[in-house]
Write an enzyme that holds these catalytic residues in place. Structure first.
Site, PDB file in Angstrom:
ATOM      1  N   MET A   1       0.795  -1.212   0.000  1.00  0.00           N
ATOM      2  CA  MET A   1       0.000   0.000   0.000  1.00  0.00           C
ATOM      3  C   MET A   1       0.839   1.279   0.000  1.00  0.00           C
ATOM      4  O   MET A   1       0.284   2.365   0.113  1.00  0.00           O
ATOM      5  CB  MET A   1      -0.915   0.017   1.240  1.00  0.00           C
TER       6      MET A   1
ATOM      7  N   ASP B   1       3.387  -4.970  13.518  1.00  0.00           N
ATOM      8  CA  ASP B   1       3.939  -5.645  12.340  1.00  0.00           C
ATOM      9  C   ASP B   1       5.452  -5.783  12.457  1.00  0.00           C
ATOM     10  O   ASP B   1       6.189  -5.480  11.522  1.00  0.00           O
ATOM     11  CB  ASP B   1       3.568  -4.880  11.063  1.00  0.00           C
TER      12      ASP B   1
END
Length: 492
Positions: A29, A153
């Site tokens: 993204m 993450d």
């Protein structure tokens, strides 16, 4: 010629200041460019949101528009978080804005090697090298957790070892601040994090705490010390099933020289129950005891990207003042005096953001100006208190618990004058808000004390003021009750 996903090209100037020189990374993204700051001459990293990713093209028009709105919100939040995280192991935010309708962030450029590539080239690592890399990463993670912010993450691809050996955490794109009033930017049914590094509660789509980061970081540390992941795909069991149900083996079974304390630490970090995991501070204590100290010899063979160097030569560690994030309409730091009309307009913008439930740029800028307004205008000018109150309220709603608590405390200590009923009510509410913010750091007993004290104050106030105090007191009491009923939501 390098061409970006949204049409950006090599040589293009972004924000009238940053000349793009080469594309250096592309994710699902986002795309990152190296750029030259035409004002300072230094290199920087410019991160753009990608509106043409393959995932977005698979959605219909309505879904794509909703997804883009969510991604823009995440991108703005990443900028806010980077603007607040002040640590050499977290790339600081230089600037942010919008280009061709898509947001961008300008950050310190970290040149070096990802931990993923470092392990591919050098594993198995000597114990001191692994401990140096892990301790630096843990120190940066501890900085994020004090806000508190969950990275969500952590993986070797998102950890960089710079040319100087400084370990940096990258990609706070899905990081989440903990606290009250935090907007969710996650679709139902989407599991954030990366396969093989997700905590069990992330896999099950439960609300993560900082202990989820500890689990993910445990997977990273396991690779650093053992030279392999804690779980690998088997014929009978997939990764998800193992992360959910199977206990890992001690890393010392795969690498000689790992002390028992480190075995215990790794197994604790990978506990299935979040409450069974250590805090990142406890992790850091163990890692520091194994890491190199000033004056220790360099590792053999020599490493180009040596994570022991900043620990062996701490005084040689480069220090750089954090550049001020540029803001278009806020007063500039080099102006002689604040302009009250500009500040009033900024207050109006912040009020609008708060009313819309999405406190962002104006609130952040008020927070940056609060101390300066107090110094220049004194503590009795109504506009000063308005700046502090709006900044505190906006930061609280945005999940910036530490920043909001400092501002609420400052108002109570310096901007409330007198001891009449109104002032007593104001002080009680401010102290409740401080306690509410500090709940994110696990300070439940202090909050209970503030609730009791506010009840005594409210009992001696006239009805309208007592009602105001009781409303806030009830809010904080509910928060305390929820945390006591669900320990998993407490700060890890």
């Amino acid at each position: 010629m390098d061409v970006g996903s949204q049409g950006t090209r090599k040589g293009e100037i972004i924000g009238g200041r940053y000349r793009l020189t080469e594309s250096i990374g592309k994710g699902g993204m986002a795309q990152v460019w190296r750029a030259t700051d035409l004002t300072t001459g230094r290199d920087a990293a410019v991160k753009f949101l990608r509106p043409d990713s393959e995932d977005l093209h698979q959605l219909n028009t309505h879904e794509r528009r909703a997804e883009l709105d969510m991604l823009r919100a995440r991108f703005r939040r990443e900028g806010i978080l980077l603007g607040r995280l002040d640590h050499p192991g977290i790339p600081e935010l230089y600037d942010q804005g919008s280009h061709q309708g898509m947001p961008y962030l300008v950050m310190r450029l970290v040149t070096g090697m990802t931990l993923y590539n470092f392990l591919a080239h050098h594993a198995p690592l000597p114990l001191t090298v692994a401990a140096a890399a892990a301790a630096q990463a843990a120190d940066a993670l501890a900085c994020a957790h004090t806000l508190p912010v969950v990275h969500r993450d952590l993986k070797p691809q998102n950890i960089m070892i710079s040319d100087e050996g400084v370990v940096a955490l990258l990609d706070f794109g899905i990081a989440k601040p903990l606290g009250m009033g935090v907007t969710q930017y996650t679709r139902h049914g989407s599991t954030l994090g990366s396969r093989g590094y997700q905590a069990p509660e992330q896999i099950l789509e439960k609300e993560p705490t900082t202990r989820a980061d500890v689990y993910s970081f445990g997977c990273v540390c396991y690779e650093l010390f053992a030279g392999r992941a804690p779980f690998v795909v088997e014929e009978t069991k997939g990764l998800i099933e193992q992360h959910l149900h199977q206990a890992p083996l001690p890393p010392s079974l795969f690498s000689a020289g790992i002390p028992e304390a480190l075995d215990d630490l790794m197994l604790g970090m990978l506990a299935k129950d979040p409450e069974g995991r250590p805090t990142v501070g406890e992790v850091l204590d163990v890692l520091r005891s194994l890491a190199p100290r000033p004056g220790d010899p360099e590792p053999r063979p020599r490493l180009r990207h040596d994570p022991t160097a900043p620990l062996r030569f701490p005084l040689d560690r480069p220090s750089e003042r954090r550049p001020k994030v540029s803001t278009v309409s806020a007063p500039h730091a080099d102006e002689e005096w604040l302009d009250a009309r500009v500040v009033e307009r900024l207050c109006e913008a912040a009020e609008h953001e708060i009313q819309e439930g999405d406190p962002e740029d104006a609130v952040r800028r008020l927070g940056d100006l609060a101390v300066r307004a107090r110094v220049e205008w004194g503590s009795r000018r109504p506009l000063v208190r308005r700046v502090w109150e709006l900044a505190a309220e906006g930061l609280r709603l945005a999940g910036d618990c530490g920043g909001a608590a400092r501002l609420y405390h400052g108002i109570a200590a310096d901007l409330v004058h007198g001891d009449g009923p109104q002032e007593r009510a104001d002080l009680a509410i401010l102290r409740l808000r401080v306690a509410e913010c500090r709940l994110a750091f696990g300070e439940i007993e202090a909050a209970i004390g503030a609730i009791e004290a506010a009840g005594h104050v409210a009992a001696g106030l006239p009805e309208p003021l007592a009602t105001r105090v009781e409303e806030v007191r009830h809010e904080v009491d509910l928060d305390v009750t929820e945390r006591l009923a669900d320990p998993g939501t407490a700060q890890g």
